[in-house]
Design a protein around this motif. Structure first.
Motif, PDB file in Angstrom:
ATOM      1  N   THR A  13      84.993  75.980  71.033  1.00 13.47           N
ATOM      2  CA  THR A  13      84.317  76.195  69.759  1.00 13.47           C
ATOM      3  C   THR A  13      83.962  77.671  69.586  1.00 13.47           C
ATOM      4  O   THR A  13      84.139  78.244  68.503  1.00 13.47           O
ATOM      5  CB  THR A  13      83.045  75.333  69.679  1.00 13.47           C
ATOM      6  N   LYS A  36      87.086  79.639  68.689  1.00 13.37           N
ATOM      7  CA  LYS A  36      87.478  79.388  67.298  1.00 13.37           C
ATOM      8  C   LYS A  36      86.546  80.134  66.344  1.00 13.37           C
ATOM      9  O   LYS A  36      86.978  80.678  65.318  1.00 13.37           O
ATOM     10  CB  LYS A  36      87.450  77.879  67.024  1.00 13.37           C
ATOM     11  N   ALA A  72      88.853  77.050  57.194  1.00 16.17           N
ATOM     12  CA  ALA A  72      88.667  75.607  57.400  1.00 16.17           C
ATOM     13  C   ALA A  72      89.830  75.005  58.188  1.00 16.17           C
ATOM     14  O   ALA A  72      89.617  74.186  59.093  1.00 16.17           O
ATOM     15  CB  ALA A  72      88.519  74.911  56.054  1.00 16.17           C
ATOM     16  N   ILE A  73      91.054  75.404  57.864  1.00 13.55           N
ATOM     17  CA  ILE A  73      92.224  74.896  58.598  1.00 13.55           C
ATOM     18  C   ILE A  73      92.171  75.359  60.051  1.00 13.55           C
ATOM     19  O   ILE A  73      92.448  74.587  60.969  1.00 13.55           O
ATOM     20  CB  ILE A  73      93.536  75.338  57.911  1.00 13.55           C
ATOM     21  N   LYS A  90      89.783  73.194  61.868  1.00 13.95           N
ATOM     22  CA  LYS A  90      90.321  71.846  62.099  1.00 13.95           C
ATOM     23  C   LYS A  90      91.330  71.834  63.236  1.00 13.95           C
ATOM     24  O   LYS A  90      91.575  70.783  63.827  1.00 13.95           O
ATOM     25  CB  LYS A  90      91.004  71.304  60.835  1.00 13.95           C
ATOM     26  N   MET A  91      91.915  72.967  63.560  1.00 19.08           N
ATOM     27  CA  MET A  91      92.919  73.039  64.615  1.00 19.08           C
ATOM     28  C   MET A  91      92.289  73.197  65.999  1.00 19.08           C
ATOM     29  O   MET A  91      92.986  73.487  66.966  1.00 19.08           O
ATOM     30  CB  MET A  91      93.890  74.191  64.343  1.00 19.08           C
ATOM     31  N   LYS A 133      91.356  72.575  69.426  1.00 18.13           N
ATOM     32  CA  LYS A 133      91.896  71.728  70.486  1.00 18.13           C
ATOM     33  C   LYS A 133      91.071  71.964  71.742  1.00 18.13           C
ATOM     34  O   LYS A 133      90.759  73.092  72.094  1.00 18.13           O
ATOM     35  CB  LYS A 133      93.350  72.077  70.790  1.00 18.13           C
TER      36      LYS A 133
END
Length: 107
Positions: free
Chosen positions: A42, A45, A92-93, A96-97, A99
């Protein structure tokens, strides 16, 4: 700053009362490792999204302010709104990715 407590419950009892602002419950030590990996993923990202947003603003704000006007390049407010929307969608995308590597038994 948020403090996080991790409660490992192997007996099926209730979580213990803590003085932290967040408590994560885990059934096994493996779950704790997964929580740590999730936190690291997290954070990575979040840094990616920060870099994207900073780069976007370094380019878009001067364009919208008319820095390139003498060369005939000027963004209208409508085009600026579209670019801001696209930037939001990219962030946002990217989020969402997310992993997370799972912790597996190596028996």
């Amino acid at each position: 700053m948020t403090k996080i407590a991790i409660n490992v419950d192997t007996e099926g009892g209730e979580p213990k009362v803590t003085t932290t602002s967040e408590t994560a419950n885990a059934d096994t030590p493996k779950d704790i490792a997964s929580l740590i990996l999730f936190g690291k993923a997290t954070y990575c990202k979040m840094i990616q999204n920060l870099i994207w947003a900073t780069g976007y603003n370094v380019v878009a704000i001067p364009l919208a302010a008319g820095v390139l006007y003498k060369w005939g390049i000027l963004l209208t407010p409508a085009v600026g709104a579209v670019f801001m929307s696209v930037s939001t969608i990219v962030v946002a995308i990217n989020a969402k990715m997310l992993k997370v590597k799972s912790v597996t038994n190596k028996n």
